[in-house]
Design a protein around this motif. Structure first.
Motif, PDB file in Angstrom:
ATOM      1  N   ASN A 279       0.801  -1.222   0.000  1.00  0.00           N
ATOM      2  CA  ASN A 279       0.000   0.000   0.000  1.00  0.00           C
ATOM      3  C   ASN A 279       0.835   1.276   0.000  1.00  0.00           C
ATOM      4  OD1 ASN A 279      -3.020  -0.597   0.052  1.00  0.00           O
ATOM      5  ND2 ASN A 279      -2.223  -2.078   1.530  1.00  0.00           N
ATOM      6  N   LYS A 280       2.148   1.146   0.164  1.00  0.00           N
ATOM      7  CA  LYS A 280       3.032   2.297  -0.018  1.00  0.00           C
ATOM      8  C   LYS A 280       3.235   2.613  -1.498  1.00  0.00           C
ATOM      9  CE  LYS A 280       5.955   1.614   4.100  1.00  0.00           C
ATOM     10  NZ  LYS A 280       7.341   1.242   4.529  1.00  0.00           N
ATOM     11  N   GLU A 281       3.026   1.610  -2.350  1.00  0.00           N
ATOM     12  CA  GLU A 281       3.421   1.745  -3.749  1.00  0.00           C
ATOM     13  C   GLU A 281       2.275   1.728  -4.756  1.00  0.00           C
ATOM     14  OE1 GLU A 281       6.898  -0.106  -5.225  1.00  0.00           O
ATOM     15  OE2 GLU A 281       7.618  -0.686  -3.234  1.00  0.00           O
ATOM     16  N   ILE A 282       1.163   1.101  -4.431  1.00  0.00           N
ATOM     17  CA  ILE A 282       0.102   0.992  -5.430  1.00  0.00           C
ATOM     18  C   ILE A 282      -0.541   2.347  -5.694  1.00  0.00           C
ATOM     19  CG2 ILE A 282      -0.359  -1.433  -4.932  1.00  0.00           C
ATOM     20  CD1 ILE A 282      -2.798  -0.564  -3.310  1.00  0.00           C
ATOM     21  N   VAL A 283      -1.126   2.480  -6.877  1.00  0.00           N
ATOM     22  CA  VAL A 283      -1.791   3.736  -7.247  1.00  0.00           C
ATOM     23  C   VAL A 283      -3.309   3.638  -7.062  1.00  0.00           C
ATOM     24  CG1 VAL A 283       0.021   4.355  -8.868  1.00  0.00           C
ATOM     25  CG2 VAL A 283      -1.955   3.058  -9.692  1.00  0.00           C
ATOM     26  N   THR A 284      -3.804   2.473  -6.708  1.00  0.00           N
ATOM     27  CA  THR A 284      -5.235   2.304  -6.434  1.00  0.00           C
ATOM     28  C   THR A 284      -5.492   2.556  -4.945  1.00  0.00           C
ATOM     29  OG1 THR A 284      -4.918  -0.067  -6.050  1.00  0.00           O
ATOM     30  CG2 THR A 284      -5.466   0.625  -8.287  1.00  0.00           C
ATOM     31  N   THR A 285      -6.747   2.375  -4.531  1.00  0.00           N
ATOM     32  CA  THR A 285      -7.082   2.560  -3.122  1.00  0.00           C
ATOM     33  C   THR A 285      -6.594   1.368  -2.301  1.00  0.00           C
ATOM     34  OG1 THR A 285      -9.268   1.626  -3.561  1.00  0.00           O
ATOM     35  CG2 THR A 285      -9.075   4.030  -3.588  1.00  0.00           C
ATOM     36  N   TYR A 286      -6.722   1.474  -0.989  1.00  0.00           N
ATOM     37  CA  TYR A 286      -6.138   0.508  -0.056  1.00  0.00           C
ATOM     38  C   TYR A 286      -6.582  -0.917  -0.378  1.00  0.00           C
ATOM     39  CZ  TYR A 286      -3.999  -1.006   4.285  1.00  0.00           C
ATOM     40  OH  TYR A 286      -3.181  -1.609   5.203  1.00  0.00           O
ATOM     41  N   THR A 287      -5.620  -1.803  -0.416  1.00  0.00           N
ATOM     42  CA  THR A 287      -5.869  -3.220  -0.685  1.00  0.00           C
ATOM     43  C   THR A 287      -5.444  -4.043   0.523  1.00  0.00           C
ATOM     44  OG1 THR A 287      -5.522  -2.958  -3.066  1.00  0.00           O
ATOM     45  CG2 THR A 287      -5.308  -5.176  -2.176  1.00  0.00           C
ATOM     46  N   LYS A 288      -6.334  -4.874   1.004  1.00  0.00           N
ATOM     47  CA  LYS A 288      -6.007  -5.764   2.117  1.00  0.00           C
ATOM     48  C   LYS A 288      -5.261  -6.996   1.600  1.00  0.00           C
ATOM     49  CE  LYS A 288     -10.387  -5.867   3.001  1.00  0.00           C
ATOM     50  NZ  LYS A 288     -11.728  -6.192   3.545  1.00  0.00           N
ATOM     51  N   VAL A 289      -4.466  -7.595   2.471  1.00  0.00           N
ATOM     52  CA  VAL A 289      -3.815  -8.874   2.180  1.00  0.00           C
ATOM     53  C   VAL A 289      -4.163  -9.821   3.317  1.00  0.00           C
ATOM     54  CG1 VAL A 289      -1.646 -10.071   1.726  1.00  0.00           C
ATOM     55  CG2 VAL A 289      -1.937  -7.702   0.964  1.00  0.00           C
ATOM     56  N   ARG A 290      -4.663 -10.999   2.974  1.00  0.00           N
ATOM     57  CA  ARG A 290      -5.139 -11.937   3.983  1.00  0.00           C
ATOM     58  C   ARG A 290      -4.651 -13.351   3.701  1.00  0.00           C
ATOM     59  NH1 ARG A 290      -5.846  -7.831   6.005  1.00  0.00           N
ATOM     60  NH2 ARG A 290      -7.762  -6.872   6.815  1.00  0.00           N
ATOM     61  N   GLN A 291      -4.506 -14.132   4.756  1.00  0.00           N
ATOM     62  CA  GLN A 291      -4.299 -15.571   4.608  1.00  0.00           C
ATOM     63  C   GLN A 291      -5.634 -16.223   4.266  1.00  0.00           C
ATOM     64  OE1 GLN A 291      -1.518 -17.265   4.739  1.00  0.00           O
ATOM     65  NE2 GLN A 291      -0.052 -16.208   6.050  1.00  0.00           N
ATOM     66  N   ALA A 292      -5.581 -17.238   3.434  1.00  0.00           N
ATOM     67  CA  ALA A 292      -6.794 -17.988   3.091  1.00  0.00           C
ATOM     68  C   ALA A 292      -7.386 -18.631   4.336  1.00  0.00           C
ATOM     69  CB  ALA A 292      -6.468 -19.059   2.055  1.00  0.00           C
ATOM     70  N   SER A 293      -8.714 -18.800   4.334  1.00  0.00           N
ATOM     71  CA  SER A 293      -9.369 -19.380   5.514  1.00  0.00           C
ATOM     72  C   SER A 293     -10.386 -20.463   5.171  1.00  0.00           C
ATOM     73  CB  SER A 293     -10.064 -18.271   6.319  1.00  0.00           C
ATOM     74  OG  SER A 293     -11.074 -17.644   5.557  1.00  0.00           O
ATOM     75  N   ALA A 294     -10.516 -20.805   3.893  1.00  0.00           N
ATOM     76  CA  ALA A 294     -11.525 -21.802   3.502  1.00  0.00           C
ATOM     77  C   ALA A 294     -11.061 -23.234   3.739  1.00  0.00           C
ATOM     78  CB  ALA A 294     -11.921 -21.617   2.036  1.00  0.00           C
ATOM     79  N   GLY A 295      -9.794 -23.413   4.103  1.00  0.00           N
ATOM     80  CA  GLY A 295      -9.326 -24.742   4.472  1.00  0.00           C
ATOM     81  C   GLY A 295      -8.534 -25.437   3.389  1.00  0.00           C
ATOM     82  N   ASN A 296      -7.964 -26.584   3.754  1.00  0.00           N
ATOM     83  CA  ASN A 296      -7.097 -27.333   2.851  1.00  0.00           C
ATOM     84  C   ASN A 296      -7.812 -27.898   1.634  1.00  0.00           C
ATOM     85  OD1 ASN A 296      -4.885 -26.930   4.536  1.00  0.00           O
ATOM     86  ND2 ASN A 296      -5.256 -28.806   5.699  1.00  0.00           N
ATOM     87  N   TYR A 297      -9.120 -28.030   1.724  1.00  0.00           N
ATOM     88  CA  TYR A 297      -9.872 -28.624   0.627  1.00  0.00           C
ATOM     89  C   TYR A 297     -10.701 -27.584  -0.118  1.00  0.00           C
ATOM     90  CZ  TYR A 297      -8.516 -32.750   3.254  1.00  0.00           C
ATOM     91  OH  TYR A 297      -7.796 -33.710   3.921  1.00  0.00           O
ATOM     92  N   SER A 298     -10.181 -26.343  -0.156  1.00  0.00           N
ATOM     93  CA  SER A 298     -10.939 -25.250  -0.762  1.00  0.00           C
ATOM     94  C   SER A 298     -11.201 -25.480  -2.247  1.00  0.00           C
ATOM     95  CB  SER A 298     -10.210 -23.923  -0.559  1.00  0.00           C
ATOM     96  OG  SER A 298      -8.903 -23.976  -1.106  1.00  0.00           O
ATOM     97  N   GLY A 299     -10.298 -26.183  -2.936  1.00  0.00           N
ATOM     98  CA  GLY A 299     -10.530 -26.477  -4.346  1.00  0.00           C
ATOM     99  C   GLY A 299     -11.778 -27.311  -4.554  1.00  0.00           C
TER     100      GLY A 299
END
Length: 312
Positions: A279-299
Motif C-alpha cells: 500500500n506504499k506503492e500501489i496507485v489504487t485505493t487501499y488493498t487488504k492482504v489476507r491468509q486464506a481461511s476456507a481450508g485445505n480442501y478449498s478447491g
C-alpha cells in the motif's frame, strides 16, 4: 439440500469427497496418488464417480490446468501430470451433470463465498505451493478470459533470463514466488545446490523463536531483520519481496479489495508486511492482504459451490 461429488485432480494426488450447498464436507475425504498414465487416471476417476454418483446431484472437478469456458474440459495440463490428460472426456464420466474448473479458480471461489474474501466483490487469490496458481474475482464473478485461461501467474517478474519456468519461458512470477522459487533463490544465495525449502523455513523459525520477545511490537519480517541475518533468512526475505512485487502489480491491475494468499507456502509469508509495503506503492485505493481461511480442501469446496450454483 443439494450435494456434489467433488474431485480434486492434481499432479501428485487425487482427492474426493461430498460437499453440500453450504460448503460443508459431508463425507470422508479420500486420497490416492495420481497415476502416471492417462488411461490409469481415467480409470480412477470412473471408479470414484461410479461409487458415489447416486448420492449426489452433480459431479464437480477441481483440476490442474486451464479449463475451457464451457466448464467441460482441460485446455492444457501442467508438466507433472500425464501428457494425454487434456483429452479427458469429463462429461461422459457420469450420467449426472459434470462441471469442471481449474483448481485455483475453484479455491478462489471458496474464499469468495465463505472464506477470506467473503463480502468482497473484487479479489485476487494466489496459491503458493510447488508452483503458483491464481484466481481472480471481478464484480462477484470469476474472471475466465476469452478461452478460460485467465489467472495463470506467468507474467514476467524479471527480464534477464535468470530462471526458466515450468511453462518454458524465463523469469515468470511463478519461478520466483513458488516453493520451487524459494529453493532456487536459497541455492543462489548460499551456493548450496541441494538446499531445500525445509532448510530455509527451519532457519526462519529459529530466528523467529530467538526474537519472540519482540512479537507484540514487531512484524515477523522486522523480527527476522533484527535477528541473525543468515543466508537462509536472506533468501527467505528476497523470496517474500518477489511475492510482494507480484502483488503490487496485481493490485494495480485489478484494483481488488483483497489479495488472498493460500497454499502450503502461504503460511510462512508475513501478510502484515506484504499489506504495509504494497500500500506504499500501489496507485489504487487501499488493498487488504489476507491468509486464506476456507481450508485445505478449498478447491473441492469451490468446485462444488460453482457446480451447485452457489454465489453465482
Amino acid at each position: 439440500m443439494k450435494k456434489a461429488l467433488a474431485i480434486d485432480v492434481g499432479g501428485t494426488k487425487i482427492y474426493n469427497t461430498i460437499v453440500d450447498e453450504s460448503g460443508n464436507i459431508v463425507a470422508d475425504v479420500e486420497k490416492r496418488a495420481t497415476p502416471k498414465t492417462f488411461e490409469e487416471i481415467r480409470t480412477v476417476l470412473k471408479e470414484i464417480v461410479q461409487k458415489y454418483e447416486n448420492e449426489v446431484d452433480v459431479i464437480a472437478f477441481a483440476t490442474a490446468g486451464a479449463v475451457n469456458n464451457e466448464n467441460t474440459g482441460v485446455l492444457g495440463s501442467t508438466g507433472n501430470i500425464a501428457s494425454g490428460y487434456p483429452n479427458m472426456d469429463f462429461v461422459n464420466l457420469s450420467a449426472k451433470r459434470v462441471f469442471v474448473e481449474n483448481d485455483a479458480n475453484a479455491a478462489a471461489w471458496a474464499e469468495h463465498v465463505l472464506g477470506a474474501s467473503k463480502g468482497c466483490a473484487h479479489s485476487v487469490m494466489l496459491t503458493l505451493g510447488t508452483g503458483v496458481g491464481g484466481g481472480i474475482i471481478v464484480d462477484n464473478k470469476l474472471l475466465k478470459g476469452k478461452s478460460g485461461a485467465a489467472g495463470e501467474m506467468h507474467f514476467k517478474l524479471y527480464r534477464d533470463k535468470r530462471r526458466k519456468c515450468t511453462c518454458g519461458a524465463y523469469d515468470c512470477f511463478e519461478a520466483y514466488a513458488s516453493g520451487t522459487g524459494l529453493r532456487l533463490t536459497a541455492a543462489e544465495i548460499t551456493n548450496v545446490p541441494n538446499v531445500t525449502t525445509y532448510d530455509v523455513i527451519a532457519e526462519v523459525n529459529a530466528v523467529l523463536e530467538q526474537t519472540k520477545a519482540l512479537e507484540d511490537t514487531h512484524t515477523k519480517t522486522e523480527r527476522l531483520q533484527k535477528g541473525i541475518l543468515s543466508k537462509y533468512v536472506e533468501a527467505f526475505l528476497r523470496w517474500q519481496d518477489d511475492i510482494l512485487i507480484g502483488c503490487i502489480g496485481l493490485a494495480d491491475l485489478f484494483d481488488s479489495d483483497v489479495i488472498v494468499l493460500s497454499g502450503s507456502m502461504a503460511e510462512f509469508v508475513d501478510v502484515d508486511y506484504i499489506e504495509k509495503e504494497l500500500n506504499k506503492e500501489i496507485v489504487t485505493t487501499y488493498t487488504k492482504v489476507r491468509q486464506a481461511s476456507a481450508g485445505n480442501y478449498s478447491g473441492m469446496i469451490g468446485a462444488a459451490l460453482l457446480a451447485l450454483g452457489v454465489g453465482n
